[in-house]
Design a protein around this motif. Structure first.
Motif, PDB file in Angstrom:
ATOM      1  N   LYS B   4      22.540  51.938 -21.441  1.00 52.84           N
ATOM      2  CA  LYS B   4      21.865  52.180 -20.274  1.00 52.84           C
ATOM      3  C   LYS B   4      22.850  52.394 -19.122  1.00 52.84           C
ATOM      4  O   LYS B   4      23.692  51.763 -18.945  1.00 52.84           O
ATOM      5  CB  LYS B   4      21.106  50.932 -19.855  1.00 52.84           C
ATOM      6  N   VAL B   5      22.486  53.611 -18.443  1.00 52.70           N
ATOM      7  CA  VAL B   5      23.489  54.030 -17.464  1.00 52.70           C
ATOM      8  C   VAL B   5      22.737  54.167 -16.063  1.00 52.70           C
ATOM      9  O   VAL B   5      21.653  54.659 -15.851  1.00 52.70           O
ATOM     10  CB  VAL B   5      24.010  55.457 -17.641  1.00 52.70           C
ATOM     11  N   LEU B   6      23.547  53.355 -15.121  1.00 54.17           N
ATOM     12  CA  LEU B   6      22.947  53.457 -13.686  1.00 54.17           C
ATOM     13  C   LEU B   6      23.639  54.501 -13.010  1.00 54.17           C
ATOM     14  O   LEU B   6      24.983  54.491 -12.931  1.00 54.17           O
ATOM     15  CB  LEU B   6      22.873  52.073 -12.989  1.00 54.17           C
ATOM     16  N   THR B   7      23.021  55.641 -12.375  1.00 55.49           N
ATOM     17  CA  THR B   7      23.900  56.608 -11.840  1.00 55.49           C
ATOM     18  C   THR B   7      23.319  56.413 -10.124  1.00 55.49           C
ATOM     19  O   THR B   7      22.199  56.088  -9.661  1.00 55.49           O
ATOM     20  CB  THR B   7      23.392  58.020 -12.165  1.00 55.49           C
ATOM     21  N   VAL B   8      24.476  56.693  -9.272  1.00 53.05           N
ATOM     22  CA  VAL B   8      24.344  56.486  -7.882  1.00 53.05           C
ATOM     23  C   VAL B   8      24.840  57.968  -7.169  1.00 53.05           C
ATOM     24  O   VAL B   8      25.970  58.007  -7.319  1.00 53.05           O
ATOM     25  CB  VAL B   8      24.990  55.112  -7.359  1.00 53.05           C
ATOM     26  N   ASP B   9      23.854  58.300  -6.637  1.00 54.66           N
ATOM     27  CA  ASP B   9      24.502  59.618  -6.095  1.00 54.66           C
ATOM     28  C   ASP B   9      23.153  60.295  -5.127  1.00 54.66           C
ATOM     29  O   ASP B   9      22.102  60.353  -5.459  1.00 54.66           O
ATOM     30  CB  ASP B   9      24.518  60.899  -7.151  1.00 54.66           C
ATOM     31  N   ASP B  10      23.736  60.887  -3.997  1.00 54.78           N
ATOM     32  CA  ASP B  10      22.761  61.219  -2.846  1.00 54.78           C
ATOM     33  C   ASP B  10      22.142  62.440  -2.988  1.00 54.78           C
ATOM     34  O   ASP B  10      21.292  62.880  -2.364  1.00 54.78           O
ATOM     35  CB  ASP B  10      23.098  60.929  -1.601  1.00 54.78           C
ATOM     36  N   SER B  11      22.942  63.333  -3.998  1.00 55.55           N
ATOM     37  CA  SER B  11      22.473  64.738  -4.028  1.00 55.55           C
ATOM     38  C   SER B  11      21.426  64.817  -5.102  1.00 55.55           C
ATOM     39  O   SER B  11      21.562  64.365  -6.289  1.00 55.55           O
ATOM     40  CB  SER B  11      23.674  65.670  -4.393  1.00 55.55           C
ATOM     41  N   ARG B  12      20.216  65.605  -4.905  1.00 54.11           N
ATOM     42  CA  ARG B  12      19.284  65.639  -6.036  1.00 54.11           C
ATOM     43  C   ARG B  12      19.626  66.303  -7.002  1.00 54.11           C
ATOM     44  O   ARG B  12      19.460  66.243  -8.125  1.00 54.11           O
ATOM     45  CB  ARG B  12      18.123  66.258  -5.213  1.00 54.11           C
ATOM     46  N   THR B  13      20.531  67.579  -6.786  1.00 56.86           N
ATOM     47  CA  THR B  13      21.180  68.459  -7.942  1.00 56.86           C
ATOM     48  C   THR B  13      21.943  67.412  -8.623  1.00 56.86           C
ATOM     49  O   THR B  13      21.729  67.717  -9.736  1.00 56.86           O
ATOM     50  CB  THR B  13      22.011  69.284  -7.160  1.00 56.86           C
ATOM     51  N   ILE B  14      22.875  66.613  -8.250  1.00 57.00           N
ATOM     52  CA  ILE B  14      23.675  66.165  -9.172  1.00 57.00           C
ATOM     53  C   ILE B  14      22.978  64.958  -9.963  1.00 57.00           C
ATOM     54  O   ILE B  14      23.197  64.853 -11.022  1.00 57.00           O
ATOM     55  CB  ILE B  14      24.894  65.311  -8.434  1.00 57.00           C
ATOM     56  N   ARG B  15      21.946  64.370  -9.082  1.00 58.10           N
ATOM     57  CA  ARG B  15      20.990  63.260 -10.170  1.00 58.10           C
ATOM     58  C   ARG B  15      20.374  64.049 -10.848  1.00 58.10           C
ATOM     59  O   ARG B  15      20.422  63.465 -12.200  1.00 58.10           O
ATOM     60  CB  ARG B  15      20.002  62.729  -9.148  1.00 58.10           C
ATOM     61  N   ASN B  16      19.995  65.220 -10.877  1.00 58.43           N
ATOM     62  CA  ASN B  16      19.063  65.784 -11.887  1.00 58.43           C
ATOM     63  C   ASN B  16      20.067  66.249 -13.090  1.00 58.43           C
ATOM     64  O   ASN B  16      19.941  66.202 -14.402  1.00 58.43           O
ATOM     65  CB  ASN B  16      18.281  67.155 -11.453  1.00 58.43           C
ATOM     66  N   MET B  17      21.242  66.759 -12.855  1.00 57.05           N
ATOM     67  CA  MET B  17      22.233  66.988 -13.889  1.00 57.05           C
ATOM     68  C   MET B  17      22.504  65.620 -14.646  1.00 57.05           C
ATOM     69  O   MET B  17      22.760  65.740 -15.964  1.00 57.05           O
ATOM     70  CB  MET B  17      23.531  67.754 -13.032  1.00 57.05           C
ATOM     71  N   LEU B  18      23.013  64.638 -13.944  1.00 56.34           N
ATOM     72  CA  LEU B  18      23.162  63.349 -14.567  1.00 56.34           C
ATOM     73  C   LEU B  18      22.148  63.036 -15.526  1.00 56.34           C
ATOM     74  O   LEU B  18      22.280  62.660 -16.619  1.00 56.34           O
ATOM     75  CB  LEU B  18      23.546  62.385 -13.729  1.00 56.34           C
ATOM     76  N   LEU B  19      20.766  63.132 -15.001  1.00 57.47           N
ATOM     77  CA  LEU B  19      19.607  62.767 -15.782  1.00 57.47           C
ATOM     78  C   LEU B  19      19.632  63.509 -16.989  1.00 57.47           C
ATOM     79  O   LEU B  19      19.348  63.060 -18.212  1.00 57.47           O
ATOM     80  CB  LEU B  19      18.552  62.848 -14.849  1.00 57.47           C
ATOM     81  N   VAL B  20      19.562  64.792 -16.871  1.00 52.04           N
ATOM     82  CA  VAL B  20      19.732  65.604 -18.038  1.00 52.04           C
ATOM     83  C   VAL B  20      20.536  65.419 -18.952  1.00 52.04           C
ATOM     84  O   VAL B  20      20.443  65.262 -20.277  1.00 52.04           O
ATOM     85  CB  VAL B  20      19.560  67.178 -17.672  1.00 52.04           C
ATOM     86  N   THR B  21      21.810  65.383 -18.634  1.00 48.69           N
ATOM     87  CA  THR B  21      22.975  65.376 -19.522  1.00 48.69           C
ATOM     88  C   THR B  21      22.873  63.831 -20.351  1.00 48.69           C
ATOM     89  O   THR B  21      23.330  63.955 -21.456  1.00 48.69           O
ATOM     90  CB  THR B  21      24.366  65.339 -18.575  1.00 48.69           C
ATOM     91  N   LEU B  22      22.726  62.934 -19.355  1.00 51.09           N
ATOM     92  CA  LEU B  22      22.684  61.578 -20.031  1.00 51.09           C
ATOM     93  C   LEU B  22      21.604  61.204 -21.117  1.00 51.09           C
ATOM     94  O   LEU B  22      21.636  60.790 -22.223  1.00 51.09           O
ATOM     95  CB  LEU B  22      22.603  60.416 -19.044  1.00 51.09           C
ATOM     96  N   ASN B  23      20.334  61.944 -20.782  1.00 54.35           N
ATOM     97  CA  ASN B  23      19.190  61.913 -21.458  1.00 54.35           C
ATOM     98  C   ASN B  23      19.552  62.517 -22.828  1.00 54.35           C
ATOM     99  O   ASN B  23      19.155  62.075 -24.009  1.00 54.35           O
ATOM    100  CB  ASN B  23      17.917  62.226 -20.863  1.00 54.35           C
ATOM    101  N   ASN B  24      20.254  63.888 -22.598  1.00 51.91           N
ATOM    102  CA  ASN B  24      20.325  64.471 -23.852  1.00 51.91           C
ATOM    103  C   ASN B  24      21.190  63.844 -24.905  1.00 51.91           C
ATOM    104  O   ASN B  24      21.298  64.049 -26.133  1.00 51.91           O
ATOM    105  CB  ASN B  24      20.851  65.938 -23.379  1.00 51.91           C
ATOM    106  N   ALA B  25      22.197  63.120 -24.294  1.00 48.57           N
ATOM    107  CA  ALA B  25      23.370  62.697 -24.934  1.00 48.57           C
ATOM    108  C   ALA B  25      22.899  61.036 -25.461  1.00 48.57           C
ATOM    109  O   ALA B  25      23.709  60.376 -25.970  1.00 48.57           O
ATOM    110  CB  ALA B  25      24.552  62.266 -24.002  1.00 48.57           C
TER     111      ALA B  25
END
Lengths: 764, 121, 155
Positions: B4-25
């Motif tokens: 489980k990864v908790l990501t904390v970022d105010d940028s919607r762009t980065i949040r989405n990238m993190l989400l996609v990358t982490l889910n794919n991994a």
């Protein structure tokens, strides 16, 4: 979600950040020194840079980086954001916006401009004040220089060429495990002694050793001699140290980078091993990852005997790090009882907390529009249903009628809710205007401040979108023609800096937008002369000041002596007026010589529905917007007075108000109607005066869905739009101002009448 | 079990990238928009690793990390800092606040997963 | 579409023929959306005499053109038997009032004869060809030429 969608999100976010940036800079410009304002400005640029980097938008990244660096100087109080500094920054914000647009839509930006600003920003970061700033404080290079250099190493070394700043890529190539059989393997001896901080920061010796094992063949020895007796053991202390021999093709740097995250919190020594020390029981380690699993001992039975030492060494490391976990687990147990009791509630609370703070979702505009259209159809259908029930239900009783009333109520509520979805603050449009003021003022060499008020006033998104163009035009006009040159202003005892004020507010179900300048005001003599020259008015016509001012809205009217690049463009205020009218709005001007002009626009809050009074005129059903109607009255014969050749006035409470025969003006009938047989609707027209519109009868009041006539036909003079009534037929919505205007001055009517006749002939 | 990864970022762009990358991994991803929300969410999600930005409204990355390290239950969770700046000063401050490691932006999925793998078992 | 496609040889097209008075006209079927029965239109003020008004077509406001008047003939006196040909003209949708739809024709370019020299500007403006079918004469008209397009000129 794929990368393209995320990119779309990125550009949306850029828009928001740019708005945030600009409003922050403007606040600073107004003297706001709240650190949070500075932070927000910094974050906006920082965020854009972060996203741009991820998409490889290098131009955007490099400019944002320079901008950010300078903002960081402001943030750390190394640079005072005075007016001159902010001027550069506001321009930079504009360039940043252009770069975002160019990244999204393709196309280039003014490279000279952006390069120039990069230089100015870098100079600011170095502590040099802008050259143009006469009022600039003396620079303090001694204090500012080292600080700036510290905060921004990149621009100091990076040339300002096109590639610009390039973040140094950080790679973990050393951990790939691929053989790069170039060099002969070297054996390194690594001394690694963690301190307690290493564990406190979430690093683990076992993981570091695992990563080290990926660099090469590894032999390991764990020194447990520092471990105290159990009762003296501090579960969070670091007691173990390791000596590791790594045989690898890679270099010392690769080994050190394993400890990159940990090097501050451990004693680390890496050197090329001279000889493998014989007194250490070194064993090659086929590193066993299962040792890191929680249940490693249970399922792992195939460890060879010679690996046992290694397993011990590793499990010692594991123990060391697990101690912290145990401590945490102990703390957990203590709390467990009270926690489990409150668990459900806490979970619910947390969920609520996450949901409470102004949660929003982003919805495709098309979906909202489809919903609005459907609701529009629902409203029409509901009305049609009501009508047919009324027509067929002779008993007059019925649950059906009650049900219908509820349906009507619900429909109305659904409609209001759906409309609310589209309501947006006018802020983005207002913000765009500040850029236009800056650019135009720069171009014409004037110094002008834009003051905005009521930017959070909400109005339907379509109205906002369509507002930008006329507003831009008016702002250009105000800056170019409205405000005088600084010299002229000073000569007449004014502040050399002009002010343009943009205000939005709600007033009786409409949004009112005011654009006020403190310029010279309308030159009535010149306007009048121009109108006479252009045959817009007769040379001897007697016009009030208000009427003269409003001449500027006439087609083809432009007072600028020569067409300038800024507001010339062959478009006049008539176009502005027409686009405002197309929105169901009105515009008027009031001007005071020497003190400036105020344009007042009043627009509907939505373009989708309207509260109207359904009336009959010469057998036709028309809808009159309710907002225009002041009162309705039944004229008595004694109140009607003839005036001149064919004018009639109605006396209302001792004042006389012109009667407007709607049926005549719309050409629905050939002869004048008898006022006594009809109803008069007292309306407030855009110029401020009242008129009494004559209609035959009032059918009722209702909310109607606005349908465009222009979509399939063309603008019809005197008609604002169409709607569909309960019987399924189209009814026209009256354009009250146009009807009043047509009834007003003889010359004006003839002109507009002729114009429309001509245009209609042209179409025939 | 998924990490489980908790990501904390105010940028919607980065949040989405993190989400996609982490889910794919193959990670389970929980997201927060700033430090304050991060600390709120933390109690509930029990992450194996945290990835956080530095510049955020309300509570920045430094404050967030300090908050996590003060939390009895979660103070040992590895925290990776997303940072655009490669300069040592920021990294140092993050370390002093208690960060485990860092990932230098521009955001690169490979680097992110690598760094997470480094600090988690 | 696919049906038409199968039956059409290269260069041929389908036309919808309709009657106005004792004359027959046709338009390209591609521009026709549907045929509807007559309903009363709402009159528009200050409109040219051939614009009968507007009707509600499933929520859209559609102008109705009296094609007879538009073509310079007598103004129509619509009855329940009249129909509207709902057609797309450039970006707009309009209803054309005609007496009846008479035929769907499949023709090739060779079937279309040039318009004879006539004095009237109006005919020259809209007539694109003449078809002779079963001893009938059918005039092919160009809708784009009949319906005003630009709003900027009109307004």
């Amino acid at each position: 979600m794929d990368m393209n969608e995320i990119k779309e999100i990125f550009f949306q976010e850029c828009e928001e950040q740019l708005a945030e940036l600009e409003s922050g800079l403007l606040k600073l410009n107004d003297g706001d020194r709240d650190p949070e304002t500075v932070n927000a400005v910094f974050r906006a640029v920082h965020s854009i840079k972060g996203g741009a980097g991820a998409f490889g938008l290098d131009d955007l990244v490099s400019f944002a980086h320079v901008f950010e660096t300078t903002l960081d100087c402001v943030r750390s109080n190394k640079l005072e954001p005075n007016q001159d500094v902010l001027k550069v920054m506001l321009k930079s914000a504009d360039v940043l916006a252009d770069l975002v647009t160019a990244s999204r839509d393709g196309g280039g930006v003014d490279e000279g401009r952006s390069r120039g600003l990069v230089k100015e920003l870098e100079a600011l970061a170095r502590g040099e004040m802008p050259s143009g700033g006469a009022s600039a404080e003396p620079a303090k290079p001694a204090a500012a220089k080292p600080a700036a250099a510290k905060a921004a190493p990149a621009p100091a070394v990076a040339p300002t060429d096109d590639s610009g700043f390039q973040p140094i890529p950080f790679t973990f190539d050393g951990f790939g495990g691929e053989e790069e059989a170039v060099m002969a393997p070297t054996t390194f001896e690594v001394q690694f002694k963690p301190r307690r901080e290493l564990y406190a920061k979430g690093n683990e010796a076992a993981l570091l050793l695992r990563d080290l094992s990926r660099v090469g063949e590894m032999s390991i020895n764990c020194d447990t001699s520092a471990l105290p007796a159990f009762d003296k053991l501090d579960p969070e202390e670091a007691y173990f140290s390791w000596t590791i021999a790594v045989k690898t093709n890679k270099n010392e740097q690769d080994i050190r980078s394993v400890f990159e995250f940990a090097e501050w919190d451990c004693d680390l020594d890496v050197k090329v091993a001279q000889t493998v020390a014989e007194d250490l029981p070194m064993v090659p380690v086929p590193f066993d990852l299962s040792a890191l699993d929680d249940d490693a001992g249970a399922d792992d039975g195939n460890d060879g005997a010679e690996d046992q030492t290694v397993a011990n060494a590793v499990s010692a490391a594991e123990t060391a790090s697990n101690v912290t976990k145990l401590a945490a687990a102990a703390a957990r147990v203590e709390k467990k009882e009270s926690q489990s009791a409150a668990a459900a509630a806490a979970a619910a609370n947390a969920a609520n907390a996450a949901n409470s703070a102004g949660q929003t979702i982003r919805v495709d505009l098309d979906r909202v529009d489809r919903l609005i259209n459907l609701v529009g159809e629902l409203v029409i259908n509901q009305a049609m249903l009501s009508q047919s029930v009324i027509e067929n239900d002779t008993t007059g009783t019925s649950a059906i009628n009650m049900g219908l009333e509820e349906l009507q109520q619900l429909t109305r509520e659904i409609q209001d809710s759906v409309m609310a979805i589209r309501a947006q603050p006018v802020k983005p449009v207002f913000q765009r205007m500040s850029r236009i003021v800056r650019e135009v003022a720069d171009m014409v060499g004037k110094s002008i401040r834009l003051v905005t008020e009521g930017e959070n006033t909400e109005v339907d998104k379509t109205v906002i979108d369509k507002l930008a163009e006329p507003l831009t035009h008016m702002i250009r006009n105000a800056v170019d023609h409205g405000i005088e040159s600084p010299e002229k202003r000073e000569a007449s005892g004014k502040n050399p800096e002009g002010t343009v004020k943009l205000t939005a507010k709600h007033r009786s179900g409409r949004i009112v937008i005011e654009l006020q300048d403190d310029g010279a005001g309308i030159n009535r003599e010149r306007v009048r002369q121009k109108a006479i020259d252009n045959d817009l008015i007769a040379a001897d016509s007697n016009l009030t000041d208000e009427e003269i001012d409003n001449l500027i809205f006439m087609p083809g009217f432009s007072t600028a002596d020569k067409i300038s690049d800024i507001s010339g463009r062959g478009v006049g205020m008539d176009v502005v007026k027409r686009s405002i009218q197309a929105l169901g709005g009105r515009i008027s001007i009031s001007s005071r010589p020497g003190q400036g002009s105020t344009f007042t626009m009043s627009l509907p809050l939505t373009l989708a529905v309207l509260d109207g009074m359904v009336v009959t005129v010469a057998g036709q059903t028309l809808v009159v917007p309710l907002t225009a109607i002041v009162e309705t009255l039944q004229p008595e014969a004694s109140a009607i007075h003839s005036f001149g050749a064919n004018q009639r006035l109605i006396s209302i409470r001792n004042s006389f108000c012109p009667l407007v025969d709607v049926g005549r003006i719309l050409n629905f009938r050939g002869t004048q109607a008898n006022p006594v047989e009809g109803v008069a609707l007292l309306v407030e027209s855009e110029g401020g005066g009242q008129r009494a519109l004559m209609v035959d009868a009032i059918q009722g009041q209702r909310q109607v869905v606005i349908k465009s006539l222009e979509a399939n036909y063309t603008h019809v003079p005197g008609i604002a739009a169409a709607t569909i009534l309960g019987d399924g037929r189209v009814a026209l919505i009256l354009d009250v101002d146009a009807v009043v205007a047509a009834s007003r001055g003889q010359s004006l009517r003839q002109d507009s009448g002729m114009k429309s006749d001509m245009s209609l002939q042209a179409t025939g | 079990m998924k990490k489980k990864v908790l990501t904390v970022d105010d940028s919607r762009t980065i949040r989405n990238m993190l989400l996609v990358t982490l889910n794919n991994a193959g990670f389970e991803t929980i997201q927060a928009e700033d430090g304050v929300e991060g600390l709120e969410v933390l109690e509930d999600c029990n992450p194996d690793v945290i990835v956080t930005d530095i510049n955020m409204p309300r509570l920045d990355g430094f404050g967030f990390i300090e908050g996590v390290r003060r939390n009895e239950r979660y103070r040992a969770v590895p925290i990776l800092v997303l940072t655009t700046e490669s300069d040592a000063e920021k990294k140092n401050r993050a370390r002093q606040a208690g960060a485990t490691g860092w990932i230098v932006k521009p955001f690169d999925p490979v680097k992110l997963i690598d760094a997470i793998e480094r600090v988690t078992a | 579409m696919s049906y038409a496609g199968k039956n059409l040889v290269q260069g041929s097209r389908e036309l919808i023929a309709f009657r106005i008075g004792d004359q027959e006209f046709c338009v390209n079927i591609m521009s026709v959306r549907e045929i509807r029965g007559w309903t009363k239109a709402t009159a528009l003020p200050h409109s040219p005499s051939y614009v009968m008004g507007v009707i509600n077509l499933r929520g859209a406001v559609l102008p109705i053109i009296d094609l007879s008047a538009r073509l310079g003939m007598r103004k129509a006196e619509p009855t329940q038997r009249h129909v509207f040909i709902v057609a797309q003209v450039k970006k707009r949708v309009v209803g054309l009032l005609v007496e009846a739809v008479s035929d769907i024709l499949t023709v090739t370019d060779e079937n279309i004869q040039p318009v004879p020299e006539v004095s009237s500007e109006l005919e020259k403006q809209y007539a694109r060809g003449i078809l002779a079918i079963d001893k009938r004469m059918i005039c092919l008209i160009e809708l784009d030429a009949l319906i005003p397009d630009t709003e900027s000129e009109a307004a």
